[in-house]
Write a protein that holds these residues in place. Structure first.
Motif, PDB file in Angstrom:
ATOM      1  N   GLY A  72     -35.198 -38.647 -18.603  1.00 43.54           N
ATOM      2  CA  GLY A  72     -34.439 -40.219 -18.904  1.00 43.54           C
ATOM      3  C   GLY A  72     -33.338 -40.318 -17.633  1.00 43.54           C
ATOM      4  N   LEU A  73     -33.001 -39.613 -17.135  1.00 37.62           N
ATOM      5  CA  LEU A  73     -31.841 -39.458 -16.044  1.00 37.62           C
ATOM      6  C   LEU A  73     -32.973 -39.486 -15.026  1.00 37.62           C
ATOM      7  CD1 LEU A  73     -28.866 -39.072 -15.039  1.00 37.62           C
ATOM      8  CD2 LEU A  73     -29.400 -36.596 -14.955  1.00 37.62           C
ATOM      9  N   ARG A  74     -33.691 -39.038 -15.111  1.00 41.11           N
ATOM     10  CA  ARG A  74     -34.604 -38.997 -13.121  1.00 41.11           C
ATOM     11  C   ARG A  74     -35.115 -40.312 -13.256  1.00 41.11           C
ATOM     12  NH1 ARG A  74     -39.682 -35.039 -11.791  1.00 41.11           N
ATOM     13  NH2 ARG A  74     -40.336 -36.511 -13.085  1.00 41.11           N
ATOM     14  N   GLY A  75     -35.648 -41.384 -14.152  1.00 44.57           N
ATOM     15  CA  GLY A  75     -35.965 -42.591 -13.863  1.00 44.57           C
ATOM     16  C   GLY A  75     -34.733 -43.189 -13.631  1.00 44.57           C
ATOM     17  N   LEU A  76     -33.966 -43.096 -14.202  1.00 42.85           N
ATOM     18  CA  LEU A  76     -32.662 -44.385 -14.112  1.00 42.85           C
ATOM     19  C   LEU A  76     -31.887 -43.870 -12.628  1.00 42.85           C
ATOM     20  CD1 LEU A  76     -30.468 -45.726 -14.952  1.00 42.85           C
ATOM     21  CD2 LEU A  76     -28.773 -43.831 -15.604  1.00 42.85           C
ATOM     22  N   ILE A  77     -32.203 -42.429 -12.728  1.00 37.86           N
ATOM     23  CA  ILE A  77     -32.262 -42.057 -10.881  1.00 37.86           C
ATOM     24  C   ILE A  77     -32.742 -43.120  -9.641  1.00 37.86           C
ATOM     25  CG2 ILE A  77     -31.929 -40.567  -8.789  1.00 37.86           C
ATOM     26  CD1 ILE A  77     -30.842 -38.789 -10.827  1.00 37.86           C
ATOM     27  N   ALA A  78     -33.994 -42.864  -9.918  1.00 37.24           N
ATOM     28  CA  ALA A  78     -34.765 -43.580  -9.054  1.00 37.24           C
ATOM     29  C   ALA A  78     -34.368 -45.426  -9.491  1.00 37.24           C
ATOM     30  CB  ALA A  78     -36.127 -43.859  -9.936  1.00 37.24           C
TER      31      ALA A  78
END
Length: 472
Positions: free
Chosen positions: A41-47
């Motif tokens: 979820g954090l990686r998707g938000l950063i992307a």
């Protein structure tokens, strides 16, 4: 005899006896679901944040249209879309530079990212061998970002751990054809990150007419043509030495005469002297009046002129010693540029051994000691082999026009230049397409630059001689 323990996972044998085997079953550590959810979820938000930052217009338009459709219906959304398209088209028509800077190139970068690079990234990496599989798990180099300018796509890539730049430079052809372009250039941004340059258009496809003679006397850099990105090509001649190599008809004369043309005002002002060696009696003889008696064609005359240049260099060095480290062109101490067309006639094909050694020694002396006191050498040749030109490494700046073999690229531009995209052996032999096109490698950068020198015709040279004669 070895025995295997039952189970689904493979086992590692630690020690054995004739009848038994002791095995170790690796422990399986399961990541809690909540941590997995938080990580992805954090990686998707950063992307998402990165995409919004890099492509604000491309993201804002569909979001605005979607909200308008949801709240007011599709007719309003269609009307808004038409207004946006009309506004962007009007902006592009009225002021193209600002449109390209703030909208056009950003939209193009987003479109190229989605339609070309992200779409084909995994397949190109797999087929080219840049993706790796270790213990059954696949690893893919990361596509960081795509930016566009007027002529090329610039793709930033994060390499896999353990990869080297050479792993990528060895596959430039795979990358170029995989993404539907004709060539690919690779340079390192920093440790672990590369910049891939994919040209979309070719500003050098057409011959460049002779550039206007500068209005201000200067010893350089002199504008002689155009770089691949469309910017002016300015060649440094004062404070360096330049080696030009190319097959017959490749356009070496374009570099020689464009340089003379750019220096002509300084020659008229007495700040520059061009000394010409023309053993073929073809290229430089057409404008010999420009050289004010500093012109030689026969081998013995060429040797005399080179010895005189060495004498000028040594006298300046004696006067400058302890007073200055760099040369400043003045009327009393002008910059002397020694032009040698087809230097191999003097250094390799000359039958008189003593004369050949004398010329080679003079050129080597000028190339090692001349640039700090204002004596530069620009030499052109067809065959770049070491036995033909054994002092080629003494030239800091090198230019490779069309060459006959791929191995000759390294002879002229140095090891690794062709892997970085300097495909001088691919330049077209058709004069309209390839004459004057070259790859240039400067002392200040290991990355080759694709350039094209302007074509100076016979009538242009006559005009230069007439102008110089009137000024004299």
């Amino acid at each position: 005899m070895f025995k295997k323990m039952p189970g689904d996972e493979p086992h590692r044998i630690v020690s054995t006896t004739p009848d038994t085997a002791v095995v170790f079953k690796p422990a399986v550590i399961e990541t809690p679901a909540i941590l997995t959810f938080l990580f992805y979820g954090l990686r998707g938000l950063i992307a998402l944040v990165r995409t919004l930052y890099r492509h604000p217009i491309a993201c804002a338009v569909p979001v605005t249209l979607g909200l308008t459709w949801t709240r007011y219906g599709w007719p309003y959304a269609a009307s808004l879309l038409g207004f946006i398209v009309l506004a962007l088209a009007s902006w592009a028509f009225l002021h193209r530079p600002s449109f390209n800077r703030w909208a056009g190139l950003r939209l193009l970068a987003w479109w190229r990212l989605m339609s070309t690079y992200r779409r084909h990234w995994q397949s190109v990496m797999d087929v080219s061998g840049l993706a790796k599989r270790v213990h059954g798990r696949g690893y893919l180099p990361r596509l960081v970002k795509v930016t566009c300018d007027g002529w090329a796509d610039r793709v930033t890539v994060k390499m896999l751990k353990g990869q080297a730049v050479k792993d990528w430079t060895d596959r430039t052809d795979n990358l170029a054809h995989g993404f539907g372009v004709t060539s690919c250039r690779i340079s390192m941004i920093k440790g672990g990150r590369l910049l891939l340059v994919f040209p979309r258009t070719d500003p050098l496809a057409s011959p460049i007419p002779a550039l206007p003679i500068p209005g201000i006397p200067t010893v350089g850099p002199v504008e002689i043509g155009k770089q691949e990105d469309g910017s002016p090509l300015k060649l440094k001649v004062h404070g360096t030495h330049v080696l030009i190599a190319g097959a017959t008809g490749a356009g070496k004369g374009s570099f020689l005469w464009s340089t003379i043309r750019g220096l002509l005002p300084a020659m008229m002002a007495g700040l520059v002297e061009v000394w010409a060696l023309d053993p073929k009696l073809m290229e430089l003889s057409f404008g010999r009046e420009l050289f004010q008696g500093r012109y030689a064609a026969g081998p013995a005359d060429c040797a005399e002129l080179l010895d005189e240049a060495v004498s000028v260099m040594q006298k300046r060095a004696a006067r400058f010693s302890g007073h200055r480290r760099n040369h400043v062109a003045t009327v009393e101490d002008p910059f002397v540029l020694v032009l040698v067309d087809e230097v191999a006639f003097l250094t390799a094909y000359q039958q008189d051994k003593q004369l050949r050694q004398r010329i080679s020694a003079a050129l080597a002396t000028l190339a090692t000691q001349g640039r700090s006191v204002g004596v530069g050498v620009m030499a052109a040749l067809q065959d770049p082999r070491k036995e033909v030109m054994n002092i080629r490494n003494l030239f800091p700046d090198k230019i490779a026009l069309r060459l006959d073999e791929s191995e000759q690229v390294a002879m002229v531009l140095g090891d690794g230049a062709r892997d970085r995209g300097a495909h001088a052996d691919y330049i077209s032999p058709v004069p309209e397409l390839g004459a004057g096109v070259a790859y240039m490698r400067l002392e200040t950068s290991p990355d080759p630059i694709r350039v094209r020198a302007a074509y100076v015709s016979d009538s242009d040279i006559r005009d230069m001689v007439e102008l110089f004669g009137r000024a004299a």
